[in-house]
Motif scaffolding. Structure first.
Motif, mmCIF file in Angstrom:
data_model
loop_
_atom_site.group_PDB
_atom_site.id
_atom_site.type_symbol
_atom_site.label_atom_id
_atom_site.label_comp_id
_atom_site.label_asym_id
_atom_site.label_seq_id
_atom_site.Cartn_x
_atom_site.Cartn_y
_atom_site.Cartn_z
ATOM 1 N N SER A 78 58.183 -8.491 -90.306
ATOM 2 C CA SER A 78 59.105 -9.625 -90.203
ATOM 3 C C SER A 78 60.556 -9.181 -90.413
ATOM 4 C CB SER A 78 58.730 -10.699 -91.237
ATOM 5 O OG SER A 78 59.003 -10.271 -92.563
ATOM 6 N N ILE A 79 60.742 -8.116 -91.171
ATOM 7 C CA ILE A 79 62.085 -7.593 -91.418
ATOM 8 C C ILE A 79 62.642 -6.899 -90.179
ATOM 9 C CG2 ILE A 79 63.399 -5.845 -92.699
ATOM 10 C CD1 ILE A 79 61.554 -6.448 -95.109
ATOM 11 N N PHE A 80 61.850 -6.020 -89.578
ATOM 12 C CA PHE A 80 62.327 -5.210 -88.461
ATOM 13 C C PHE A 80 62.052 -5.828 -87.096
ATOM 14 C CE2 PHE A 80 61.665 -2.149 -91.941
ATOM 15 C CZ PHE A 80 62.972 -1.676 -92.044
ATOM 16 N N ASN A 83 61.365 -6.498 -81.246
ATOM 17 C CA ASN A 83 62.172 -6.474 -80.025
ATOM 18 C C ASN A 83 63.161 -5.314 -80.098
ATOM 19 O OD1 ASN A 83 63.810 -6.880 -77.824
ATOM 20 N ND2 ASN A 83 64.273 -9.027 -78.266
ATOM 21 N N PRO A 84 62.913 -4.228 -79.372
ATOM 22 C CA PRO A 84 63.786 -3.050 -79.441
ATOM 23 C C PRO A 84 65.195 -3.304 -78.920
ATOM 24 C CG PRO A 84 62.197 -2.819 -77.668
ATOM 25 C CD PRO A 84 61.777 -4.017 -78.460
ATOM 26 N N PHE A 91 58.866 -2.816 -84.949
ATOM 27 C CA PHE A 91 57.420 -2.724 -84.801
ATOM 28 C C PHE A 91 57.039 -2.966 -83.338
ATOM 29 C CE2 PHE A 91 57.382 -2.765 -89.294
ATOM 30 C CZ PHE A 91 56.117 -2.378 -89.716
ATOM 31 N N TYR A 92 55.944 -2.373 -82.940
ATOM 32 C CA TYR A 92 55.411 -2.617 -81.603
ATOM 33 C C TYR A 92 54.934 -4.060 -81.533
ATOM 34 C CZ TYR A 92 52.728 -1.697 -77.330
ATOM 35 O OH TYR A 92 52.236 -1.710 -76.057
ATOM 36 N N ASN A 93 55.098 -4.696 -80.374
ATOM 37 C CA ASN A 93 54.775 -6.118 -80.227
ATOM 38 C C ASN A 93 53.260 -6.325 -80.136
ATOM 39 O OD1 ASN A 93 54.949 -8.843 -79.879
ATOM 40 N ND2 ASN A 93 55.681 -8.761 -77.771
ATOM 41 N N GLN A 94 52.638 -6.470 -81.277
ATOM 42 C CA GLN A 94 51.191 -6.710 -81.369
ATOM 43 C C GLN A 94 50.941 -7.563 -82.610
ATOM 44 O OE1 GLN A 94 50.795 -2.305 -83.400
ATOM 45 N NE2 GLN A 94 49.330 -2.825 -81.866
ATOM 46 N N LYS A 194 56.539 2.090 -75.274
ATOM 47 C CA LYS A 194 56.331 2.968 -76.412
ATOM 48 C C LYS A 194 57.238 2.615 -77.585
ATOM 49 C CE LYS A 194 53.226 5.535 -74.420
ATOM 50 N NZ LYS A 194 51.827 5.539 -74.864
ATOM 51 N N ASN A 195 58.129 1.648 -77.387
ATOM 52 C CA ASN A 195 59.024 1.277 -78.470
ATOM 53 C C ASN A 195 58.248 0.635 -79.609
ATOM 54 O OD1 ASN A 195 61.789 1.934 -77.726
ATOM 55 N ND2 ASN A 195 61.463 0.547 -76.017
ATOM 56 N N GLY A 196 58.661 0.929 -80.806
ATOM 57 C CA GLY A 196 58.084 0.268 -81.959
ATOM 58 C C GLY A 196 57.120 1.111 -82.748
ATOM 59 N N PHE A 197 57.024 0.821 -84.038
ATOM 60 C CA PHE A 197 56.069 1.462 -84.926
ATOM 61 C C PHE A 197 54.719 0.802 -84.688
ATOM 62 C CE2 PHE A 197 53.857 1.945 -88.987
ATOM 63 C CZ PHE A 197 54.010 3.307 -89.205
#
Length: 216
Positions: A78-80, A83-84, A91-94, A194-197
């Motif tokens: 929720s913090i990060f 949306n790159p 975070f990766y959108n999942q 590939k963006n996001g943790f």
């Protein structure tokens, strides 16, 4: 082992209370100097840290965010955000893990952790049960919250360096079906999806999965 001694040995691989305080506004974590009466002792010897200082990160775990709430994977998400175009890293959108216990309830203890900066080469493509046979004394799979916290803290601490850049790492957590969790931010030059943790569960084996051990 004092903080000053450990910082001298570990260099940039040391993320203690002063380092976390400097990046606390970006991580939105509680001030480490205000969590308890004093910062916990470092229970690793100077001789041991000198042996592993190039390959491991010594980091102080923070259990709460700046509002006093549990700092879980979901709270970090929720913090990060995811949306790159708004924030990197994110975070990766999942959302499959939002109700999982490892993401919704598990936090770090207010103590020192050691986690490897890269995966062991001979662990790539190995199943977790096979990797267990490779464990050295004191080694273990890190928790997903430790991996996520270290990933973001190290990124801001080093002004943009990415941990486990070409790998995902196995974690000790499991989902409700018993599948093991692995995390990471796989690097793709084309930057396609590939963006996001990323937070995943063990559904198949690929060559980029490996073991970046935590030392207990």
């Amino acid at each position: 082992m004092t903080i000053i001694e450990a910082k001298k040995i570990m260099g940039k691989n040391f993320i203690g209370p002063d380092e976390l305080k400097k990046i606390s506004s970006k991580l939105r974590i509680a001030n480490p100097f205000k969590i308890k009466n004093r910062v916990p002792n470092i229970n690793f010897s100077s001789g041991f840290l000198k042996k592993i200082h190039k390959d491991y990160i010594l980091i102080l775990g923070i259990p709460k965010n700046d509002k006093g709430e549990k700092l879980t994977i979901n709270k970090m998400r929720s913090i990060f955000g995811w949306n790159p175009e708004r924030l990197e890293p994110c975070f990766y959108n999942q959302d499959w893990y939002l109700k999982e216990k490892f993401a919704n309830g598990r936090t770090l203890d207010f103590k020192w952790y050691l986690i490897k900066k890269s995966v062991n080469r001979n662990s790539r493509g190995q199943r977790p049960d096979e990797i267990l046979k490779l464990f050295k004394k004191q080694e273990n799979f890190p928790t997903a919250i430790l991996a996520a916290f270290t990933f973001f803290a190290y990124y801001f601490h080093t002004n943009g360096k990415i941990l486990w850049k070409h790998d995902f790492i196995w974690c000790s957590d499991k989902d409700k079906n018993g599948d093991m969790i692995y995390v990471g931010r796989y690097y793709a030059p084309q930057k396609i999806n590939k963006n996001g943790f990323n937070v995943h569960r063990h559904l198949s084996i690929r060559s980029c999965y490996g073991f970046a051990p935590e030392i207990k």
